[in-house]
Design a protein around this motif. Sequence first.
Motif, PDB file in Angstrom:
ATOM      1  N   PRO A  35       5.760   3.379  -8.165  1.00  0.00           N
ATOM      2  CA  PRO A  35       4.960   2.331  -8.611  1.00  0.00           C
ATOM      3  C   PRO A  35       5.481   2.741  -9.814  1.00  0.00           C
ATOM      4  CG  PRO A  35       2.811   2.676  -7.411  1.00  0.00           C
ATOM      5  CD  PRO A  35       4.302   3.764  -6.637  1.00  0.00           C
ATOM      6  N   ALA A  36       5.759   3.725  -9.802  1.00  0.00           N
ATOM      7  CA  ALA A  36       6.231   4.683 -11.131  1.00  0.00           C
ATOM      8  C   ALA A  36       7.388   3.970 -12.101  1.00  0.00           C
ATOM      9  CB  ALA A  36       6.019   6.407 -12.040  1.00  0.00           C
ATOM     10  N   ALA A  37       8.722   3.471 -10.812  1.00  0.00           N
ATOM     11  CA  ALA A  37       9.726   2.744 -11.517  1.00  0.00           C
ATOM     12  C   ALA A  37       9.970   1.886 -11.602  1.00  0.00           C
ATOM     13  CB  ALA A  37      10.572   4.031 -10.015  1.00  0.00           C
ATOM     14  N   SER A  38       8.810   1.034 -11.133  1.00  0.00           N
ATOM     15  CA  SER A  38       9.307  -0.635 -10.861  1.00  0.00           C
ATOM     16  C   SER A  38       8.394  -0.856 -11.908  1.00  0.00           C
ATOM     17  CB  SER A  38       8.581  -1.097  -9.368  1.00  0.00           C
ATOM     18  OG  SER A  38       8.489  -2.445  -9.744  1.00  0.00           O
ATOM     19  N   TRP A  39       9.615  -2.125 -12.307  1.00  0.00           N
ATOM     20  CA  TRP A  39       8.511  -3.072 -13.342  1.00  0.00           C
ATOM     21  C   TRP A  39       9.458  -4.645 -12.628  1.00  0.00           C
ATOM     22  CZ3 TRP A  39       8.872  -2.860 -19.519  1.00  0.00           C
ATOM     23  CH2 TRP A  39       7.795  -4.073 -19.568  1.00  0.00           C
ATOM     24  N   ASP A  40       9.694  -4.441 -12.052  1.00  0.00           N
ATOM     25  CA  ASP A  40      10.355  -5.644 -10.695  1.00  0.00           C
ATOM     26  C   ASP A  40       9.875  -6.272  -9.258  1.00  0.00           C
ATOM     27  OD1 ASP A  40      10.606  -4.228  -8.822  1.00  0.00           O
ATOM     28  OD2 ASP A  40      12.825  -2.753  -9.145  1.00  0.00           O
ATOM     29  N   SER A  41      10.416  -6.906  -8.409  1.00  0.00           N
ATOM     30  CA  SER A  41       9.544  -7.475  -7.668  1.00  0.00           C
ATOM     31  C   SER A  41       9.078  -6.810  -7.002  1.00  0.00           C
ATOM     32  CB  SER A  41      11.103  -8.036  -6.887  1.00  0.00           C
ATOM     33  OG  SER A  41      12.300  -7.062  -6.028  1.00  0.00           O
ATOM     34  N   SER A  42       9.122  -5.103  -6.923  1.00  0.00           N
ATOM     35  CA  SER A  42       8.320  -4.277  -5.947  1.00  0.00           C
ATOM     36  C   SER A  42       7.214  -4.630  -6.100  1.00  0.00           C
ATOM     37  CB  SER A  42       8.783  -2.894  -6.099  1.00  0.00           C
ATOM     38  OG  SER A  42      10.334  -2.412  -6.260  1.00  0.00           O
ATOM     39  N   TRP A  43       6.790  -5.178  -6.729  1.00  0.00           N
ATOM     40  CA  TRP A  43       5.478  -5.809  -7.252  1.00  0.00           C
ATOM     41  C   TRP A  43       4.545  -6.150  -6.443  1.00  0.00           C
ATOM     42  CZ3 TRP A  43       4.214  -6.758 -12.562  1.00  0.00           C
ATOM     43  CH2 TRP A  43       4.508  -5.014 -13.864  1.00  0.00           C
ATOM     44  N   GLU A  44       5.189  -7.264  -5.957  1.00  0.00           N
ATOM     45  CA  GLU A  44       4.946  -8.197  -4.239  1.00  0.00           C
ATOM     46  C   GLU A  44       4.349  -7.209  -3.253  1.00  0.00           C
ATOM     47  OE1 GLU A  44       4.925 -11.054  -3.993  1.00  0.00           O
ATOM     48  OE2 GLU A  44       6.682 -11.473  -5.835  1.00  0.00           O
ATOM     49  N   LEU A  45       5.060  -5.979  -3.221  1.00  0.00           N
ATOM     50  CA  LEU A  45       4.829  -5.338  -2.020  1.00  0.00           C
ATOM     51  C   LEU A  45       3.715  -4.605  -2.070  1.00  0.00           C
ATOM     52  CD1 LEU A  45       5.298  -4.326   0.949  1.00  0.00           C
ATOM     53  CD2 LEU A  45       6.971  -2.776   0.145  1.00  0.00           C
ATOM     54  N   PHE A  46       3.968  -3.641  -3.867  1.00  0.00           N
ATOM     55  CA  PHE A  46       2.738  -2.973  -4.378  1.00  0.00           C
ATOM     56  C   PHE A  46       1.392  -3.297  -4.261  1.00  0.00           C
ATOM     57  CE2 PHE A  46       6.169  -0.536  -7.480  1.00  0.00           C
ATOM     58  CZ  PHE A  46       6.413   0.032  -6.469  1.00  0.00           C
ATOM     59  N   ARG A  47       1.142  -4.650  -4.605  1.00  0.00           N
ATOM     60  CA  ARG A  47      -0.193  -5.536  -5.155  1.00  0.00           C
ATOM     61  C   ARG A  47      -1.140  -5.294  -4.097  1.00  0.00           C
ATOM     62  NH1 ARG A  47      -2.640  -5.526  -8.612  1.00  0.00           N
ATOM     63  NH2 ARG A  47      -2.112  -7.333 -10.032  1.00  0.00           N
ATOM     64  N   ASN A  48      -0.872  -5.403  -2.314  1.00  0.00           N
ATOM     65  CA  ASN A  48      -0.825  -5.028  -1.029  1.00  0.00           C
ATOM     66  C   ASN A  48      -0.975  -3.908  -0.685  1.00  0.00           C
ATOM     67  OD1 ASN A  48      -0.690  -8.391  -0.680  1.00  0.00           O
ATOM     68  ND2 ASN A  48       0.780  -7.963  -1.381  1.00  0.00           N
ATOM     69  N   ILE A  49      -0.779  -2.575  -1.237  1.00  0.00           N
ATOM     70  CA  ILE A  49      -0.102  -1.524  -0.018  1.00  0.00           C
ATOM     71  C   ILE A  49      -1.258  -0.482  -1.250  1.00  0.00           C
ATOM     72  CG2 ILE A  49       1.006  -1.843   1.246  1.00  0.00           C
ATOM     73  CD1 ILE A  49       3.097  -0.490  -0.262  1.00  0.00           C
ATOM     74  N   TYR A  50      -0.863  -0.938  -2.288  1.00  0.00           N
ATOM     75  CA  TYR A  50      -1.626   0.217  -3.692  1.00  0.00           C
ATOM     76  C   TYR A  50      -3.245  -0.596  -4.826  1.00  0.00           C
ATOM     77  CZ  TYR A  50       2.244   3.171  -4.089  1.00  0.00           C
ATOM     78  OH  TYR A  50       3.511   4.076  -2.991  1.00  0.00           O
TER      79      TYR A  50
END
Length: 528
Positions: free
Chosen positions: A51-66
């Motif tokens: 999460p410290a590296a992302s301001w992009d589409s990675s959030w789609e996954l982050f919402r569900n695992i973090y």
Amino acid sequence: MFKRNRCLWQVAAIASISSLLAGCGVLSSDTPEDEGPIVLGTTSAPSTLDPAASWDSSWELFRNIYQTLLSYPTGASEPQPDAAEQCGFSDSSNQVYRCELREGLKFSNGDALDAQAVKYSFDRIRKINVNGGPAGLLGSLERVQAPNDREVIFHLNKPDATFPFVLATPAMSIVSPKAYPQDSLHKGSDVVGSGPYTLDSYADGKEAVLVRNNSYTGYAERRNDAVTVRYFQDSGAMVKALRDKEIDVTYRGLAAGDVVDLQSKSSKDEEIQLVEGTGTDINYLVFNPKDSWANKKAVRQAIAQVVDRAAIAHKVYKDTVDPLYSMVPKGLTGHTTGFFDDYGDPDVAKARKILTEAGINQRVPLTFWYTSDRYGSETAGEFKELKRQLEASGLFSISLKSRPWKTYVEGYQKGEYPVFGRGWFPDFPDAENFIAPFVGDQNALGTPYSAPEITGDLLPRSRRESDRANVVKEFEEAQQILVEDARLLPLWQGRQYVASSRDVSGAERALDPSTIMMLWELHRKTAW
């Protein structure tokens, strides 16, 4: 536009995205049945798992695992507690924000998730400070305190009524201090989070296997035990996989032709359903001030005068997107049509006059860059149409280049591209989030944009106001500055489409106000 000859489920406005306007009775809520994982297809692969590296589409996954302190339970339009039990400003000036954590929170590896872990996560984002990364969202944060195990206090350096919205973004995901280094990014795919799912396995650009996190404590009511996310390079392959029953749901990246086909009479007998939602995602061009041509205002304004948005929406996207004349999309308080008001319809003569008055009498050479695999299969066609329009004017010579998303991000963060395309899926549904991320020395684009009137006056003024309906004037003024500078050129506003097999329910409830998919809402029907 086109005729809809089949039953089409439509999601209401972004603030109530879980409410259906119409339906055929096949999206009922039934008890989930264990028939293997829900398999979702998307063209939106993460660029990182940290999460410290992302301001992009990675959030789609982050919402569900973090997990984040605040988030959006189904149907909510404003942030609500998630890892936190309660949060709120503790002063009248919107500068001290306090959260109390739920009791007994744990990370997926069994480590305690306490206030120190929250502080660590925020301090880490700012210390690593990735160019174009989420630290840009924390411009108003001065320091974080953790006076005891369950209390976190955020001290802001200026009033910021939007801070709760920032806390609800997946960028503010909480990580384990034991598993994530303080001054460098986490390597590998061994994610340690506290979200509804754990990442059981991950193949970069191919597949993410999510299983139920038995340690999770939060608001999400999981209606399935596992979800597998498969990443596709293009819409055609993704839709074929849906039709072949290799996947159950598609999200992000459906090509316009595939959407129209799914809406057509020829698809009425297929075992596929389509949900159409109001979108606030936008697509735009960025001009790099380091380039000798792109840094000239006259060049940018001439391009703004020539570009035909309606032609792009119709010819390339088959009217599945809408022309956009402001960086703030329709549907949000503060939206304007500034680029149309100032430039009107495409006009080559006006563009030539702009260039001539600036002493530019030659064809302007520019290279336009786009990502080949992030925003859907039409991106290449969109840039070919832009090239055609600009070169047909006789005023420009355009070269086109592309890269896959992961290397594309690295390129624009290094300032390599004279002009490049970007899309924006909102961090939160507020006009602030379509202006603030793109201006200032550090922004989401990795391309510094000094706009002192916006960053030093208009945005600070708007952040003092908790009632966002009272900040229209500030946002209108900020948008007019963007129009005159033409450093950012809005092109179109999208709609959200989710296609799924008819035995899967929950798609109409699964999008939060930032149009991020909450995978736990998906489930198989057990009765019709």
